[in-house]
Design a protein around this motif. Structure first.
Motif: not given
Lengths: 282, 627, 252
Positions: A3, A5-9, A14-19, A226
């Protein structure tokens, strides 16, 4: 399944692109060892979240290695570092194989002890739960592709006397193919840069297709950092080449600028070659 | 009575010259030479010795031509009823005024000659003289069936080829048989005509006639006591064409015709041709083939004539056996095949076993391939190939065949022939040229490409694993590290990305609706959480210029599935209420959109959602805004 | 069994087809590369169970899986899960068998391509059989009875099986078989195959089973669906089915 794709869970992950986590990181790397029966994946994980590390120690969560080639396989890891053996009768690295770690909750997880979350989430942390079998985060992605002949080739030339046009540019899964109706058009024996016009046309065709394929619906521009790393060979090569050359975005408007950036003076060399031939012909 | 016999007619019905005459004339000296040499080859006597054909041309006094006075009278009587026959008659009458004319003769040796001349018009097929002299379009039967199969054309037609080369359509043939008996015959092709109050047919036979009863006429040849041009005193046949038409006495063209059409016959010592003082045999032919006066000698320029190449192929390359089937019969051929990159045009010469070429065959889809080939079969193959010859005997095809089944078989044969040759050519190209032509053989395009390749190799990250196998390994973490997480973002897409508006279904909507801009919201601008049975969605637009001037916006919901694909999200099916945490206002649902969400000065929008019990709490979203 | 691999470019190639038809595909044919591959067996098995095949297709399907399991599965996946290997093998070593079984391939290039050189993906019967063989072998170990039951389950729910393996997300052995067992144990096979009535919004030919898979897909990875136990999966399947088939609860 990998998986990416950046999305709002519905809870912080914890991912390397999410803040969602203020600073924590979650990387892994793999060393591949092969013998006649098995592939060994030697896994080394960098996980800077003490919250999740504690959960791992308590065996409330586990790391799962996902191996996706023609199908998906899952292997729970014993810890941050582990070696996974996969028989060759069950996995083939002939085609592109991607790997990722998921953090799986083995029981319901409460976030009250999680001090690494961003400000917004901190206020709710005591009441926040992730259910069993949920993911708490996922890692970077590693891709293996065994070197087939075309792995690094970007161009191919072919002669097709039945061509309806004089030349034709076709994009294959791995390469840009330039078809010539006859061999003479390849200028065999003349200095190579005389073919640079075709290289230019081929690159432009491929990059146009790149934009069409990877621009988000309705977007005109592809942001190279991106998008997910392309699966298909040709676009993977173009993507990596552009990134290597510091290209950050590509759209129909800057194709020529991108070609200039990723190549080495194609047209100048062409011009010099033609001038040279002109001189020698007199 | 004159020396030529024309059959009497009740009246004139046909006002035209025989149509084949003009067809042959168009083929020029090539047609004439080919037909005569072919007949000579077919009449070969001893297999140990070649057929020798002496071609002579030069001047001849008209008065030395047998029976010419009568012909002059008759030609004067001809009347043309149309432009074409008028022109031909005029040409004949003009030609008759000359005192000296050109002639050409073909005299063959080591041939059988014709049999049974004394029997005249006996109607016995074994009397080949009678058949040859007095019938059209048939030929005598060989007593050896194998020979019958391999012989080329039919004598009747061959004869008329000689007529056509004469201004007055006149030819003679002098025969000497195995017993040394010498006779002469001949024909002239006029049109039906009136002469001395009687009507006559077009064809006149140089013969004496014996009459039986009222109408029965039997023709006999003259014994040969004429001018030496007409003499034939060794066994064999001699064709003499007086009044040779202009342009036919072209020695270069004759030599080329002989080499082109009879290459194999000459190389195989089946045929020797003498033209005036030149001798073309298996030794001297190479001299002519390599002489610039006759042939182009640069291989790269051989685009129309291929004989020097065929000679090389045939003499230097061993034959391979190939089988071609028309699905009923399988035919066996010897194939001589050369591959040479310099050859600009690929052709395959098809020869009969007697060594005469039928065709410069074009192999389908391979006419520009650098090869040269010679194909020869046996007796059965000759018969079959003959049935495939087109009307002008210059190629093989299935088009002219009338019978549907034969035609189908012929097509199959030709298709197989093409595909077999195609296979051989491709194999050879592959052998000679491993980097090109084959579908998946990639090769490096340019030096520029080599640079690309190195860069790609670097960019893709090649690792060598323990077995020495090279693998491409990409780690998407190795490029942009996350040190930027807290501070500035990596060079990523802008947090709000402009999207084109979807087309409006109709124009009844308010104007300000049309003016709205649509942006996708980068997930890091959003915090989402399901807690205590409520869903909280927190948007931070404080840094987004596009939002700062707006007092409110519309928000759209998109579901992201496990593979990263987007789906529309129907709000009404899933949500009961959406409340603004700061203004306490609630919003109406419109498909996947909520409208008029207030944006406070600090740019923080926070929505609290009450959802239905069936709502899938495991969903994840992307959001879009319209302002 | 030893044979050479084909070079790329043989697909949709009339010359290649003609060479096959006319028995000209010998090892020295131009269509083969010099790469040689070894198979431990040369036992033939049915390679096609589509519309053009007559007879007991289910038995063919099970026969194929059993032969693959016993004779081919021990090879490396670089062989038994590789399109080029199977295509090369069929035309080199199984010509007689496949012509006998599928005589149409001599008559029509299209049939040949649909049966012999079909793309090795979820629409290809050999692909399916190899997947099932692998999955069941790993799932059931030595339980022959369970194996047979699973083969039957797959065949009886082939539409759903196709739909699952069409997408990479759930193309996982444990999951596919667990999912089919759940359907069997919940006795919802017929429901899953049925078309959803009165929902034009879902598009043509929407079936309950496909929608259930889609719902599970949407939940991933918030729920790591492929890693659920069978009992956990049952709950998720019922939940997802209830969204489209509200009677499900009341009827039971």
């Amino acid at each position: 399944m990998i998986y990416k794709k950046d999305a709002n869970f519905p809870y912080p992950i914890l991912t390397n692109s999410s803040f969602d986590y203020e600073e924590s990181e979650f990387y892994f790397d793999i060393e591949l060892i092969e013998n006649s029966e098995y592939y060994q994946f030697v896994i080394e994980t960098t996980l800077t979240s003490s919250f999740i590390k504690t959960l791992l120690d308590l065996q409330k969560v586990e790391l799962i290695l996902i191996v996706q080639a023609k199908d998906n396989k899952f292997y729970p890891l014993k810890g941050l570092n582990d070696i996974i053996f996969i028989p060759k009768s069950r996995v083939s690295l002939n085609k592109r194989t991607t790997l990722q770690l998921q953090i799986r909750a083995k029981a319901q997880i409460n976030f009250s002890a999680n001090h690494e979350l961003s400000l917004f989430y901190i206020q709710f942390k005591d009441k926040m739960n992730v259910e069993k079998n949920g993911t708490l985060g996922f890692s970077n992605i590693i891709t293996f592709d065994s070197s087939n002949k075309k792995s690094y080739d970007l161009f191919e030339k072919k002669v097709d006397p039945n061509l309806l046009s004089e030349i034709k540019i076709e994009l294959s899964t791995e390469t840009i193919v330039i078809y010539y109706r006859n061999e003479e058009m390849q200028f065999a024996g003349l200095p190579h840069p005389i073919n640079n016009l075709y290289v230019y046309m081929g690159l432009r065709t491929a990059l146009q297709q790149f934009v069409l394929l990877f621009a988000e619906e309705g977007d005109e521009c592809v942001y190279l950092n991106d998008i997910n790393t392309p699966e298909e060979g040709l676009y993977l090569k173009l993507h990596q080449l552009m990134k290597q050359k510091g290209v950050e975005e590509i759209s129909m408007d800057n194709l020529d600028a991108v070609i200039y950036q990723i190549s080495d003076h194609i047209i100048t060399k062409f011009t010099h070659t033609v001038r040279g031939l002109e001189g020698s012909a007199i | 009575m004159g020396m030529f016999q024309f059959a009497r007619l009740q009246n004139i019905e046909e006002h035209n010259f025989h149509n084949v005459l003009e067809d042959f004339y168009k083929m020029g000296i090539r047609g004439l030479v080919r037909e005569n040499l072919q007949n000579s080859l077919d009449a070969r006597l001893s297999k140990d010795q070649p057929v020798v054909v002496k071609i002579t041309f030069g001047d001849l006094a008209v008065n030395d031509i047998p029976g010419i006075d009568e012909l002059k009278d008759r030609v004067q009587c001809l009347e043309g009823k149309n432009q074409y026959s008028q022109a031909t008659i005029k040409r004949m009458q003009e030609a008759m005024k000359a005192e000296v004319v050109q002639f050409i003769s073909f005299e063959d040796c080591n041939t059988k000659g014709l049999r049974g001349a004394k029997n005249g018009q006996s109607n016995n097929p074994e009397d080949t003289f009678g058949v040859y002299a007095y019938s059209k379009g048939v030929h005598g039967v060989e007593d050896d069936p194998e020979k019958e199969k391999v012989r080329g054309g039919s004598h009747g037609i061959g004869k008329i080829a000689s007529n056509s080369a004469s201004d007055i359509y006149l030819m003679y043939f002098a025969n000497c048989d195995e017993h040394g008996e010498q006779h002469i015959g001949g024909t002239i092709q006029l049109i039906e005509h009136q002469y001395q109050q009687a009507y006559y047919r077009a064809t006149g036979y140089f013969a004496q006639a014996k009459t039986y009863g009222d109408d029965q006429v039997q023709k006999f040849p003259y014994e040969n006591n004429f001018h030496h041009v007409f003499a034939k005193d060794t066994r064999g046949l001699k064709i003499i064409v007086p009044f040779l038409r202009e342009g036919f006495a072209d020695e270069v063209e004759m030599v080329k015709t002989i080499c082109d059409s009879f290459l194999i016959a000459i190389l195989e010592k089946k045929l020797v041709v003498e033209i005036n003082d030149k001798v073309i045999d298996d030794k001297t032919i190479h001299m002519y083939l390599s002489d610039e006066q006759y042939y182009q000698n640069e291989i790269s320029e051989m685009k129309k004539e291929f004989t020097p190449l065929y000679a090389q192929t045939y003499t230097k390359i061993p034959a391979q056996k190939i089988q071609i089937s028309n699905s009923e019969t399988t035919f066996n051929f010897d194939l001589y095949f050369t591959y040479d990159e310099k050859i600009p045009v690929g052709r395959m010469a098809i020869f009969r076993t007697v060594g005469m070429k039928i065709s410069d065959y074009k192999v389908l889809n391979n006419v520009r391939k650098p090869f040269n080939a010679v194909l020869i079969g046996g007796a059965d193959e000759d018969v079959y190939l003959k049935s495939l010859e087109n009307e002008s005997h210059t190629d093989i095809s299935a088009d002219h065949i009338k019978d549907a089944k034969t035609k189908r078989l012929a097509r199959k044969f030709l298709a197989k022939l093409n595909s077999e040759l195609d296979r051989i050519i491709k194999e050879e190209i592959k052998k000679q040229n491993p980097v090109d032509g084959i579908i998946d053989t990639s090769d490096i395009l340019y030096t520029t490409e080599i640079q690309f390749k190195k860069q790609i190799e670097k960019a893709l990250g090649t690792v060598t694993i323990n077995t020495g196998k090279k693998m491409m390994k990409t780690n998407d973490a190795s490029a942009p590290k996350k040190q930027t997480k807290k501070g500035g973002k990596n060079k990523k897409a802008p947090a709000l990305q402009k999207k084109p508006n979807p087309p409006k279904p109709n124009l009844t909507e308010r104007d300000d609706e049309l003016k709205k801009d649509r942006y996708s919201v980068q997930p890091n601008l959003v915090k989402r959480l399901i807690v205590n049975g409520k869903e909280i969605i927190h948007f931070d637009f404080s840094q987004e210029k596009a939002m700062q001037s707006a007092a409110n916006c519309d928000i759209l919901f998109e579901i992201i599935d496990g593979m990263g694909a987007k789906y529309a999200f129907d709000l009404a099916n899933n949500y009961l209420e959406i409340l603004n945490r700061h203004t306490f206002s609630t919003y109406a649902f419109d498909g996947n959109k909520i409208k008029g969400v207030t944006i406070p000065k600090n740019g923080i929008v926070e929505l609290i959602v009450t959802f239905k019990p069936t709502y899938n709490k495991a969903l994840k979203f992307n959001y879009l805004v319209e302002v | 069994m030893q044979f050479k691999l084909l070079k790329s470019g043989y697909k949709k190639n009339a010359d290649f087809y003609q060479a096959f038809v006319n028995e000209r595909l010998t090892a020295d044919s131009e269509f083969f590369s010099n790469e040689v591959v070894y198979f431990p067996s040369n036992k033939p098995f049915p390679i096609y169970m589509g519309v053009k095949k007559k007879g007991d297709k289910k038995q063919d399907f099970i026969d194929a899986i059993q032969v693959i399991t016993s004779d081919y599965l021990q090879t490396s996946r670089e062989l038994h899960f590789e399109e080029i290997v199977w295509h090369s093998y069929f035309v080199s070593c199984q010509r007689e068998y496949i012509i006998e079984q599928y005589p149409d391939i001599l008559e029509s290039q299209a049939d040949f391509e649909n049966i012999v050189t079909k793309n090795f993906d979820w629409e290809n019967y050999v692909y399916k059989c190899v997947l099932v063989a692998e999955y069941v072998a790993d799932y059931s170990k030595d339980n022959a009875e369970q194996k047979l039951k699973l083969y039957n389950l797959v065949y009886d729910n082939l539409d759903l099986f196709n739909y699952i393996i069409k997408y990479p997300l759930f193309r996982n052995g444990d999951f596919v078989l667990k999912f089919l067992e759940v359907i069997d144990e919940l006795k919802i096979s017929d429901v899953m195959k049925a078309k959803i009535p009165n929902r034009p919004d879902l598009g043509k030919d929407e079936r309950y089973g496909r929608r259930v898979i889609l719902e599970l897909n949407k939940s991933y990875p918030v729920i790591l669906v492929p890693m659920l136990t069978k009992e956990e999966l049952k709950i998720e399947v019922e939940k997802a089915l209830a969204l489209y088939y509200p009677q499900a609860d009341s009827e039971k």
